[in-house]
Motif scaffolding. Structure first.
Motif, PDB file in Angstrom:
ATOM      1  N   SER A 330       0.826  -1.213   0.000  1.00 18.92           N
ATOM      2  CA  SER A 330       0.000   0.000   0.000  1.00 18.92           C
ATOM      3  C   SER A 330       0.867   1.273   0.000  1.00 18.92           C
ATOM      4  O   SER A 330       0.409   2.337  -0.393  1.00 18.92           O
ATOM      5  N   TRP A 331       2.123   1.146   0.435  1.00 17.69           N
ATOM      6  CA  TRP A 331       3.029   2.310   0.376  1.00 17.69           C
ATOM      7  C   TRP A 331       3.302   2.704  -1.076  1.00 17.69           C
ATOM      8  O   TRP A 331       3.638   3.843  -1.356  1.00 17.69           O
ATOM      9  N   ILE A 334      -0.912   3.042  -2.844  1.00 12.12           N
ATOM     10  CA  ILE A 334      -1.726   4.139  -2.303  1.00 12.12           C
ATOM     11  C   ILE A 334      -0.870   5.382  -2.051  1.00 12.12           C
ATOM     12  O   ILE A 334      -1.057   6.414  -2.680  1.00 12.12           O
ATOM     13  N   GLU A 335       0.140   5.270  -1.157  1.00 13.95           N
ATOM     14  CA  GLU A 335       0.906   6.458  -0.752  1.00 13.95           C
ATOM     15  C   GLU A 335       1.674   7.095  -1.906  1.00 13.95           C
ATOM     16  O   GLU A 335       1.540   8.278  -2.181  1.00 13.95           O
ATOM     17  N   ARG A 338      -0.553   8.536  -4.491  1.00  9.90           N
ATOM     18  CA  ARG A 338      -1.223   9.738  -3.974  1.00  9.90           C
ATOM     19  C   ARG A 338      -0.299  10.954  -4.110  1.00  9.90           C
ATOM     20  O   ARG A 338      -0.701  12.007  -4.609  1.00  9.90           O
ATOM     21  N   ILE A 339       0.954  10.760  -3.704  1.00 11.30           N
ATOM     22  CA  ILE A 339       1.894  11.883  -3.737  1.00 11.30           C
ATOM     23  C   ILE A 339       2.187  12.303  -5.176  1.00 11.30           C
ATOM     24  O   ILE A 339       2.236  13.488  -5.498  1.00 11.30           O
ATOM     25  N   LYS A 377       4.860   8.918   6.358  1.00 12.07           N
ATOM     26  CA  LYS A 377       4.052   9.430   5.245  1.00 12.07           C
ATOM     27  C   LYS A 377       4.353  10.897   4.987  1.00 12.07           C
ATOM     28  O   LYS A 377       4.407  11.351   3.848  1.00 12.07           O
ATOM     29  N   GLN A 378       4.558  11.624   6.077  1.00 17.41           N
ATOM     30  CA  GLN A 378       4.878  13.053   5.908  1.00 17.41           C
ATOM     31  C   GLN A 378       6.231  13.236   5.231  1.00 17.41           C
ATOM     32  O   GLN A 378       6.394  14.104   4.376  1.00 17.41           O
ATOM     33  N   MET A 380       7.546  11.122   3.200  1.00 19.22           N
ATOM     34  CA  MET A 380       7.370  10.700   1.807  1.00 19.22           C
ATOM     35  C   MET A 380       6.783  11.802   0.925  1.00 19.22           C
ATOM     36  O   MET A 380       7.037  11.835  -0.280  1.00 19.22           O
ATOM     37  N   ASN A 381       6.003  12.681   1.543  1.00 18.59           N
ATOM     38  CA  ASN A 381       5.454  13.813   0.766  1.00 18.59           C
ATOM     39  C   ASN A 381       6.543  14.575   0.038  1.00 18.59           C
ATOM     40  O   ASN A 381       6.307  15.184  -0.991  1.00 18.59           O
ATOM     41  N   ASN A 441       3.963  20.302   6.518  1.00 17.32           N
ATOM     42  CA  ASN A 441       4.292  19.082   5.773  1.00 17.32           C
ATOM     43  C   ASN A 441       5.681  19.148   5.180  1.00 17.32           C
ATOM     44  O   ASN A 441       6.471  18.213   5.302  1.00 17.32           O
TER      45      ASN A 441
END
Ligand SMILES: [Zn+2]
Length: 460
Positions: A330-331, A334-335, A338-339, A377-378, A380-381, A441
């Motif tokens: 999902s990384w 999804i992640e 998403r980014i 996740k932050q 990874m942004n 972020n």
């Protein structure tokens, strides 16, 4: 409509080959750029006395790749001669189109099969210019771009089958980057039910093909039921009226007076060239899908997301070499997506450089409990457009940001969100919260919230 009627559908698909230069000159090919007539030269505008350069090798390589994917026999021993296909139309300044097809040539490849449908032939040709009949303007940016034409046998038995096959073909060819993503296709569709074969020319989207076929099948059945004969003819689909209409005689004519082009030598492809290209082909989406499920134990839903993009699958395969892919999938699905979407980028954009080892490092830190999922996740942004070593970065980033660093981030956020910043200046409270969120972020939560607000207020 009752389902019990004879139906045969065949396709002629024109796709834009993904090459940097045009077929017979060195002009750029990015015809989706809006400004007309910026990628032109005497050759692709058909100036008197101009002669074509030798055909673009990249285009020839790509047509062989496609022919191999379509399991065709490549005519390396045959006479692949360039033919001049004559017709008089404002979009064709030379008065002919160069193509490896027609009466005196053998096509590049023949007798293939792809996803259960037989392929009659593939050939290479150049695209004409764009002519606007409303105002007479001509845009030569597209003139001379290499096109592939793929002709199927009339093997399709339903509209749904035709559409799903075509979309699989387009996905497969854009996945290995042989045709130009987003450039669209032009398709001639032939369809017969109770009478002769009807051809519908030049449809440019799956949705229009669906509408045109549904309309035409219904029309033919009604003709038949009313005792009228269905005669061979060439039609176009009028999307506004939602119906097929007869083409003007001139457009439908088929006498192209093919003659060999004396300015161009025959294509010379050896068996060795073909073998070399065959070895360099990546696994196709269907093969990758199977591998991801069988070898890496991914769920089908996840595997299907990955195989939409070659760069993404290859990224996941690299990750799988180091860590348990299904556990962290999902990384990616999804992640990471998403980014990328948020930044309007894809993994294969030229300015994007995200390294699998950086994501692995991040996930290992999560696994060891050194980073929370939220923090990871932050971080990874900030992986777009360029990822970084998280460990290295954590060493530097311990502690809060200085006022100077915070100011720089605020400036960056203002620059990237000009509209929101104007709204904030006009007094919209949500806009300020959004802007502060962006800075937080970007800083990996290391900026001082109060300080950030203060700097924004000062900038008001
Ligand atoms: Zn040119």
């Amino acid at each position: 409509m009752e389902k019990n009627y004879p139906l045969k559908i065949g396709l002629e698909i024109h796709g834009y080959l993904n090459t940097k230069e045009k077929l017979f000159c060195r002009c750029e090919t990015d015809f989706l750029k809006k400004t007309p007539n910026i990628f032109i030269c005497p050759i692709c505008t058909g100036q008197p006395g101009s002669k074509p350069m030798l055909p673009n090798e990249e285009a020839i390589k790509k047509i062989i790749q496609i022919s191999l994917i379509l399991n065709c026999r490549i005519n390396y021993e045959g006479e692949m001669k360039w033919q001049r296909k004559h017709y008089d139309w404002p979009d064709l300044p030379k008065g002919y189109q160069d193509t490896i097809s027609g009466a005196h040539s053998t096509p590049c490849a023949e007798n293939g099969v792809f996803d259960g449908i037989r392929i009659r032939e593939c050939h290479l040709e150049e695209d004409p210019a764009q002519w606007n009949p409303e105002n007479g303007e001509i845009n030569y940016n597209r003139s001379g771009i290499p096109l592939i034409e793929i002709v199927t046998e009339p093997d399709f038995k339903s509209v749904e089958q035709t559409l799903s096959w075509l979309s699989n073909l387009i996905n497969t060819l854009s996945y290995i980057k042989v045709i130009r993503k987003n450039a669209g296709i032009k398709v001639d569709v032939n369809v017969s039910t109770y009478g002769e074969r009807i051809e519908i020319k030049n449809i440019n989207s799956l949705e229009k093909i669906k509408k045109a076929l549904e309309y035409e099948i219904k029309r033919q059945i009604e003709e038949y039921e009313n005792g009228r004969e269905i005669k061979k003819e060439t039609l176009t689909y009028d999307d506004i009226k939602g119906k097929t209409i007869k083409m003007r005689e001139k457009e439908g004519q088929t006498d192209y007076r093919f003659i060999p082009d004396p300015d161009l030598p025959s294509l010379d492809i050896s068996k060795e060239d073909i073998e070399k290209i065959k070895k360099s082909l990546p696994e196709l989406p269907s093969e990758k899908l199977k591998k991801l499920i069988d070898k890496f134990s991914l769920r089908k839903e996840d595997a299907e997301i990955l195989v939409k993009n070659l760069a993404l699958v290859e990224f996941a395969e690299e990750i799988a070499k180091k860590i348990n892919l299904p556990k962290y999938i999902s990384w990616i699905t999804i992640e990471l997506l998403r980014i990328l979407n948020y930044n309007k980028k894809t993994l294969d954009d030229e300015d994007v450089e995200i390294k699998p080892e950086h994501l692995v490092e991040l996930l290992e830190l999560v696994d060891k409990g050194e980073l929370t999922v939220l923090n990871a996740k932050q971080i990874m942004n900030n992986f777009v457009p360029k990822s970084f070593s998280v460990k290295e970065n954590m060493k530097i980033q311990l502690g809060k940001l200085s006022e100077e660093e915070t100011k720089k981030l605020v400036e960056k956020v203002i620059k990237e969100n000009k509209k929101v910043f104007v709204e904030f200046k006009e007094g919209k409270k949500e806009s300020l919260n959004f802007l502060i969120g962006q800075v937080m972020n970007l800083s990996g939560r290391r900026a001082d919230f109060k300080k950030v607000r203060e700097i924004f207020e000062k900038n008001r």
